[in-house]
Design a protein around this motif. Structure first.
Motif, PDB file in Angstrom:
ATOM      1  N   ILE A  15       0.840  -1.200   0.000  1.00 44.88           N
ATOM      2  CA  ILE A  15       0.000   0.000   0.000  1.00 44.88           C
ATOM      3  C   ILE A  15       0.877   1.253   0.000  1.00 44.88           C
ATOM      4  O   ILE A  15       0.623   2.212  -0.725  1.00 44.88           O
ATOM      5  CB  ILE A  15      -0.963  -0.019   1.216  1.00 44.88           C
ATOM      6  CG1 ILE A  15      -2.008  -1.128   1.026  1.00 44.88           C
ATOM      7  CG2 ILE A  15      -1.655   1.332   1.389  1.00 44.88           C
ATOM      8  CD1 ILE A  15      -2.891  -1.360   2.240  1.00 44.88           C
ATOM      9  N   ARG A 212     -11.352   7.358 -10.507  1.00 42.13           N
ATOM     10  CA  ARG A 212     -10.430   7.423  -9.379  1.00 42.13           C
ATOM     11  C   ARG A 212      -9.024   7.795  -9.834  1.00 42.13           C
ATOM     12  O   ARG A 212      -8.345   8.594  -9.207  1.00 42.13           O
ATOM     13  CB  ARG A 212     -10.403   6.064  -8.677  1.00 42.13           C
ATOM     14  CG  ARG A 212      -9.421   5.953  -7.535  1.00 42.13           C
ATOM     15  CD  ARG A 212      -9.791   6.885  -6.410  1.00 42.13           C
ATOM     16  NE  ARG A 212      -8.998   6.640  -5.223  1.00 42.13           N
ATOM     17  CZ  ARG A 212      -9.113   7.361  -4.125  1.00 42.13           C
ATOM     18  NH1 ARG A 212      -9.958   8.366  -4.053  1.00 42.13           N
ATOM     19  NH2 ARG A 212      -8.375   7.090  -3.088  1.00 42.13           N
ATOM     20  N   VAL A 220     -10.917  11.880  -3.509  1.00 41.92           N
ATOM     21  CA  VAL A 220     -12.184  11.748  -2.769  1.00 41.92           C
ATOM     22  C   VAL A 220     -12.317  10.282  -2.355  1.00 41.92           C
ATOM     23  O   VAL A 220     -12.331   9.408  -3.218  1.00 41.92           O
ATOM     24  CB  VAL A 220     -13.404  12.133  -3.631  1.00 41.92           C
ATOM     25  CG1 VAL A 220     -14.670  12.144  -2.778  1.00 41.92           C
ATOM     26  CG2 VAL A 220     -13.182  13.469  -4.293  1.00 41.92           C
ATOM     27  N   ASP A 221     -12.413  10.019  -1.076  1.00 42.79           N
ATOM     28  CA  ASP A 221     -12.370   8.627  -0.620  1.00 42.79           C
ATOM     29  C   ASP A 221     -13.708   7.916  -0.695  1.00 42.79           C
ATOM     30  O   ASP A 221     -13.758   6.686  -0.680  1.00 42.79           O
ATOM     31  CB  ASP A 221     -11.832   8.561   0.807  1.00 42.79           C
ATOM     32  CG  ASP A 221     -10.319   8.635   0.813  1.00 42.79           C
ATOM     33  OD1 ASP A 221      -9.730   8.497  -0.278  1.00 42.79           O
ATOM     34  OD2 ASP A 221      -9.734   8.838   1.880  1.00 42.79           O
ATOM     35  N   ASN A 222     -14.806   8.672  -0.744  1.00 41.53           N
ATOM     36  CA  ASN A 222     -16.135   8.058  -0.820  1.00 41.53           C
ATOM     37  C   ASN A 222     -16.906   8.709  -1.964  1.00 41.53           C
ATOM     38  O   ASN A 222     -17.294   9.869  -1.852  1.00 41.53           O
ATOM     39  CB  ASN A 222     -16.893   8.252   0.499  1.00 41.53           C
ATOM     40  CG  ASN A 222     -16.097   7.741   1.688  1.00 41.53           C
ATOM     41  OD1 ASN A 222     -15.940   6.539   1.886  1.00 41.53           O
ATOM     42  ND2 ASN A 222     -15.551   8.662   2.479  1.00 41.53           N
ATOM     43  N   ILE A 238     -15.508   3.298  -1.379  1.00 40.56           N
ATOM     44  CA  ILE A 238     -15.720   3.527   0.052  1.00 40.56           C
ATOM     45  C   ILE A 238     -14.365   3.470   0.741  1.00 40.56           C
ATOM     46  O   ILE A 238     -13.605   2.515   0.543  1.00 40.56           O
ATOM     47  CB  ILE A 238     -16.651   2.437   0.646  1.00 40.56           C
ATOM     48  CG1 ILE A 238     -18.066   2.557   0.090  1.00 40.56           C
ATOM     49  CG2 ILE A 238     -16.678   2.512   2.184  1.00 40.56           C
ATOM     50  CD1 ILE A 238     -18.908   3.664   0.672  1.00 40.56           C
ATOM     51  N   GLY A 240     -11.682   4.875   0.121  1.00 33.17           N
ATOM     52  CA  GLY A 240     -10.542   4.812  -0.784  1.00 33.17           C
ATOM     53  C   GLY A 240     -10.374   3.516  -1.549  1.00 33.17           C
ATOM     54  O   GLY A 240      -9.369   3.335  -2.221  1.00 33.17           O
ATOM     55  N   ASP A 241     -11.354   2.605  -1.440  1.00 35.37           N
ATOM     56  CA  ASP A 241     -11.263   1.355  -2.190  1.00 35.37           C
ATOM     57  C   ASP A 241     -12.532   1.097  -2.980  1.00 35.37           C
ATOM     58  O   ASP A 241     -13.622   1.418  -2.516  1.00 35.37           O
ATOM     59  CB  ASP A 241     -11.043   0.165  -1.237  1.00 35.37           C
ATOM     60  CG  ASP A 241      -9.574  -0.064  -0.951  1.00 35.37           C
ATOM     61  OD1 ASP A 241      -8.785   0.001  -1.912  1.00 35.37           O
ATOM     62  OD2 ASP A 241      -9.226  -0.278   0.218  1.00 35.37           O
ATOM     63  N   TYR A 243     -15.576  -0.739  -3.819  1.00 38.40           N
ATOM     64  CA  TYR A 243     -16.396  -1.691  -3.074  1.00 38.40           C
ATOM     65  C   TYR A 243     -17.213  -2.497  -4.065  1.00 38.40           C
ATOM     66  O   TYR A 243     -17.996  -1.933  -4.831  1.00 38.40           O
ATOM     67  CB  TYR A 243     -17.309  -0.959  -2.084  1.00 38.40           C
ATOM     68  CG  TYR A 243     -18.253  -1.905  -1.375  1.00 38.40           C
ATOM     69  CD1 TYR A 243     -17.772  -2.796  -0.420  1.00 38.40           C
ATOM     70  CD2 TYR A 243     -19.610  -1.944  -1.680  1.00 38.40           C
ATOM     71  CE1 TYR A 243     -18.628  -3.687   0.219  1.00 38.40           C
ATOM     72  CE2 TYR A 243     -20.466  -2.820  -1.043  1.00 38.40           C
ATOM     73  CZ  TYR A 243     -19.974  -3.694  -0.097  1.00 38.40           C
ATOM     74  OH  TYR A 243     -20.814  -4.576   0.524  1.00 38.40           O
ATOM     75  N   ARG A 244     -17.014  -3.805  -4.064  1.00 35.51           N
ATOM     76  CA  ARG A 244     -17.686  -4.658  -5.049  1.00 35.51           C
ATOM     77  C   ARG A 244     -18.866  -5.402  -4.472  1.00 35.51           C
ATOM     78  O   ARG A 244     -19.496  -6.203  -5.145  1.00 35.51           O
ATOM     79  CB  ARG A 244     -16.709  -5.686  -5.611  1.00 35.51           C
ATOM     80  CG  ARG A 244     -15.595  -5.115  -6.442  1.00 35.51           C
ATOM     81  CD  ARG A 244     -14.810  -6.254  -7.084  1.00 35.51           C
ATOM     82  NE  ARG A 244     -13.801  -5.760  -8.005  1.00 35.51           N
ATOM     83  CZ  ARG A 244     -12.546  -5.508  -7.682  1.00 35.51           C
ATOM     84  NH1 ARG A 244     -12.152  -5.656  -6.443  1.00 35.51           N
ATOM     85  NH2 ARG A 244     -11.694  -5.073  -8.579  1.00 35.51           N
ATOM     86  N   GLY A 245     -19.161  -5.206  -3.196  1.00 34.23           N
ATOM     87  CA  GLY A 245     -20.230  -5.971  -2.570  1.00 34.23           C
ATOM     88  C   GLY A 245     -19.667  -7.185  -1.855  1.00 34.23           C
ATOM     89  O   GLY A 245     -18.568  -7.654  -2.160  1.00 34.23           O
TER      90      GLY A 245
END
Lengths: 418, 418
Positions: A15, A212, A220-222, A238, A240-241, A243-245
């Protein structure tokens, strides 16, 4: 599950590496000190990562250049040298499958396009094996066109509509592969054919990654991306990542119901956002006002929507009202997202944004009316009308986000980092 | 923003500490090796954390006990000793403010309640200063009742309805503080009065934390909690963390619109989920069928809803249909959440679950009908009818999640870890 959250040293290193490299990409030319300030990593960590990246040839010192800040300090010592990314340290391929077209783009490490190939093919008639063959041939041709070789390609990213498990590399359902009786391991089929790591992803998620990396999602992280075209797609960042569910199937905004008594959707249910705002819904309403030729496939639907857009823009009041009504529902649906997710931004994108000027007023009004007072105004709504290239850049980002994290070696374990 | 994502060593240490302590809490008695397996942390990391926790007195070796796994190995060497949490290494206070009541609970480190105090007060008449005084007096009394002193209290967590910025400790808007002209820094007001760190949080988020720590959210990294009572609330865990929204205002499911032509909601808009399913909506429909006394405050509304529930349960078909209809809309709204968020679980909780048996069939049917085929069945829907205690345990968890992360010292910088 819990174990995934523990602070694993390797992951942290990956990271940190990502942040250093991404910061150099975004702010180059940049001094070592600025990298430290922007990432808030310690001097030691930054130094170690930069040394590795220099060794790998991914970045280099641009000794001929000095930044504004550096110039003013010139009198006080030797000029500081600045870091730049070497965009040609590696290449990746991004591809987008749609119902009637395959787009393939070869990019460098910065996702600059080097060569593009667009194949007008009714992909949904082919089946999985022929699709994989088509992609293989197209990718090899595009790589040649870019003047490089497959051995220089670090990875391939492919976007397609449907329920795509990106981590496992499997298409559970896609309109393009609808005739297949079982889930399709498309990522493995491609990497077997090409001898290069391949990643697949839902197409709306690709646009989200592109936002992104290169668009309005930077910093923007969200944020939420809503794509308007043949269907209504959604992508979600969400913390910073992407979100795929929980099951990798998430963020199906198009089938949110906002009116129990609304029109029939393609999914067989009533009152979905898509049944009001997607291309086919615009045409359904437009036909009540103007004569349009029959539309039985995606290209003819797209041509008809372009025509309707043109007529509305030239002043046809009835058609303007169609876009107004579609925008109002889209805005209502987005207000629900704003209420439930409280994102920093909502970015509205996709081919439907060819009519952004017609939709924007009613979308904005409906978002303002239907989101909670305390949230209204805090969330920025952006209309982003960009070209097909965005999909390919998104597909390239899919590979790049893996490469940015991993120590540099071609054919590295890209799947693991994504 | 980006800097927040970089792998900061202190943060990693705190997260690892949290996972070790949380694993011991959940699986005690547990061996050192099992802690390593469950957290997937290295032997060195686990050892270092356990040594610190032993030094701090937060955990201890239970030398009299051997686990099942250990027994079978007894012949092969000395018996392994097992770790246990020392639940009395520290105490916290959880409080819940509602319109007509203040509940205060003193718990130990495992959130076991030691003493409770319930004050029937019309809180919304008091204003911020008197509310803070009331909480101060109540907390001091509850602590005395628990047989300990304020000096033994490591932190105070308070839940209340409204738009609460937990990180800043500010209530931007709450029905309880509605008469205040400006945002209320309630956390600071409390910590000034008590000399102990105080944290405030939206009440639905408290239930969500309680589910995470003690309920159905254990071991699920992505889940939704929907609370049904005076209003409809929501809490969201994403990637193992409570998601509060980009502006800390997020997850307002109650005002999602699912029917443009639906009834008027308390928020002034039409067709919100709340306008169909909250207590006042049940009463609005029930009055069309049975005579009910006037209901002008929360206790009388609650009494009337209890009566309606009793009558429906005894067989009043008209009232059963009222619950059926409310459940159908709740299920439709939850289907939208399932489509957009793809959670691993949806937990339906809150006082409204006193009628869980009446709502459940239509909720389940509507979720199944209105969520996408590929998602239906993957997401577990749980009805959780638990007592008021859950709020207080949630409020305690709010403090505990900070304490679990930080090295042990009373009055530590709890705010920073949350």
């Amino acid at each position: 599950m819990d174990a995934m959250q523990t602070g694993d040293t390797e992951l942290i290193r990956a990271i940190n590496r990502f942040h250093v490299l991404d910061t150099i990409r975004r702010f180059e030319p940049i001094s070592r000190a600025e990298v430290g300030e922007r990432t808030q990593l310690s001097r030691t960590t930054v130094s170690a990562i930069i040394t590795t990246l220099l060794d790998e040839g991914v970045i280099y010192y641009d000794e001929g250049e000095t930044s504004g800040a550096t110039k003013s300090m010139a009198g006080r010592g030797r000029p500081r040298v600045l870091l730049r990314m070497n965009p040609n340290a590696a290449y990746v391929v991004g591809a987008k499958l749609s119902m009637h077209q395959v787009s393939i783009t070869v990019t460098n490490l910065r996702a600059d396009p080097l060569a593009c190939l667009v194949l007008p093919v009714r992909t949904w008639r082919l089946g999985a094996e022929l699709i994989a063959d088509l992609l293989e041939d197209g990718i090899r041709a595009a790589v040649t066109k870019a003047g490089i070789t497959m051995a220089q390609i670090a990875g391939v990213g492919v976007g397609l509509p449907g329920f795509i498990d990106s981590v496992a590399g499997i298409s559970h359902w896609s309109p393009i592969l609808a005739a297949e009786p079982a889930p399709v391991p498309l990522a493995r089929m491609l990497s077997d054919r090409l001898g290069v790591s391949a990643v697949i992803e839902n197409d709306a998620n690709l646009v989200t990654l592109a936002e992104r990396w290169f668009g309005h999602g930077q910093g923007v992280d969200n944020f939420v991306v809503v794509t308007v075209e043949a269907g209504i797609g959604m992508g979600l960042f969400i913390n910073g990542d992407l979100y795929r569910g929980h099951h990798g199937m998430g963020t199906e905004f198009g089938h949110s119901k906002i009116d129990r008594h609304g029109p029939l959707c393609r999914c067989g249910q009533h009152g979905c956002v898509e049944a009001f705002c997607a291309d086919y819904a615009i045409l359904r309403e437009a036909r009540k006002i103007v004569d349009l030729p029959p539309t039985d496939d995606e290209p003819s639907i797209e041509a008809a929507v372009c025509e309707v857009t043109r007529l509305a823009r030239e002043g046809n009041e009835g058609l303007r009202a169609v876009f107004d009504a579609a925008g109002e529902i889209l805005g209502l649906g987005i207000a629900n997202l704003v209420n439930v997710i409280d994102p920093g931004k909502v970015i509205i994108s996709g081919a439907g944004m060819r009519a952004a000027d017609l939709l924007e007023p009613s979308v904005r009004a409906a978002v303002a009316t239907n989101s909670l007072k305390v949230l209204a105004g805090r969330c920025e709504i952006v209309f982003h009308d960009w070209t097909d290239e965005v999909w390919a850049r998104g597909a390239a980002s899919l590979v790049l986000q893996g490469l940015y994290r991993l120590p540099w070696s071609r054919n590295a374990r890209i799947e693991m980092a994504i």
